[in-house]
Design a protein around this motif. Sequence first.
Motif, short mmCIF file in Angstrom:
data_model
loop_
_atom_site.label_atom_id
_atom_site.label_comp_id
_atom_site.label_asym_id
_atom_site.label_seq_id
_atom_site.Cartn_x
_atom_site.Cartn_y
_atom_site.Cartn_z
N THR A 1 40.54 37.99 58.13
CA THR A 1 39.26 37.85 58.82
C THR A 1 39.23 38.58 60.16
O THR A 1 40.26 38.84 60.78
CB THR A 1 38.93 36.36 59.07
N TYR A 2 38.03 38.91 60.58
CA TYR A 2 37.83 39.58 61.86
C TYR A 2 38.42 38.76 63.00
O TYR A 2 38.99 39.31 63.94
CB TYR A 2 36.34 39.83 62.11
N GLN A 3 38.30 37.44 62.92
CA GLN A 3 38.80 36.57 63.98
C GLN A 3 40.33 36.64 64.09
O GLN A 3 40.88 36.44 65.16
CB GLN A 3 38.37 35.11 63.74
N LEU A 4 41.00 36.89 62.98
CA LEU A 4 42.47 36.91 62.99
C LEU A 4 43.05 38.32 63.09
O LEU A 4 44.27 38.49 63.09
CB LEU A 4 42.99 36.23 61.72
N TYR A 5 42.19 39.33 63.20
CA TYR A 5 42.63 40.72 63.18
C TYR A 5 43.69 41.00 64.25
O TYR A 5 44.71 41.62 63.98
CB TYR A 5 41.44 41.66 63.34
N GLU A 6 43.46 40.54 65.47
CA GLU A 6 44.40 40.78 66.56
C GLU A 6 45.78 40.20 66.25
O GLU A 6 46.81 40.83 66.54
CB GLU A 6 43.88 40.21 67.87
N LYS A 7 45.82 39.03 65.65
CA LYS A 7 47.12 38.42 65.31
C LYS A 7 47.86 39.22 64.25
O LYS A 7 49.08 39.30 64.27
CB LYS A 7 46.91 36.98 64.83
N ASN B 1 33.21 38.85 54.55
CA ASN B 1 34.21 38.68 55.57
C ASN B 1 35.55 38.97 54.91
O ASN B 1 35.89 38.34 53.90
CB ASN B 1 34.17 37.26 56.14
#
Length: 93
Positions: A85-91, A81
């Motif tokens: 992280t992938y989860q925070l990519y948009e931010k 990972n």
Amino acid sequence: AQLTNNTCSLVPQVLKSCTEFIEKHGIVDGIYRLSGIASNIQKLRHEFDSEQIPDLTKDIYIQDIHCVGSLCKLYFRELPNPLLTYQLYEKFS
């Protein structure tokens, strides 16, 4: 053991050893921008995988300091990972 194995340490040994070595010996332009010689990078990786903490003061690594920086970059590329992280990519974007 693999370069990206899980350890209990907050900072993996490969990163700790390489960054300390670079801080001491690697004050050159482009230390993380320029790549080291591929065979030296693989040799260093193999040493970390088999010996835990290789001797970075060997002539091969002193003469090709960029291979030490390249190994750090390789470590981050192979993380399962990413640091961002992938989860925070948009931010981040």
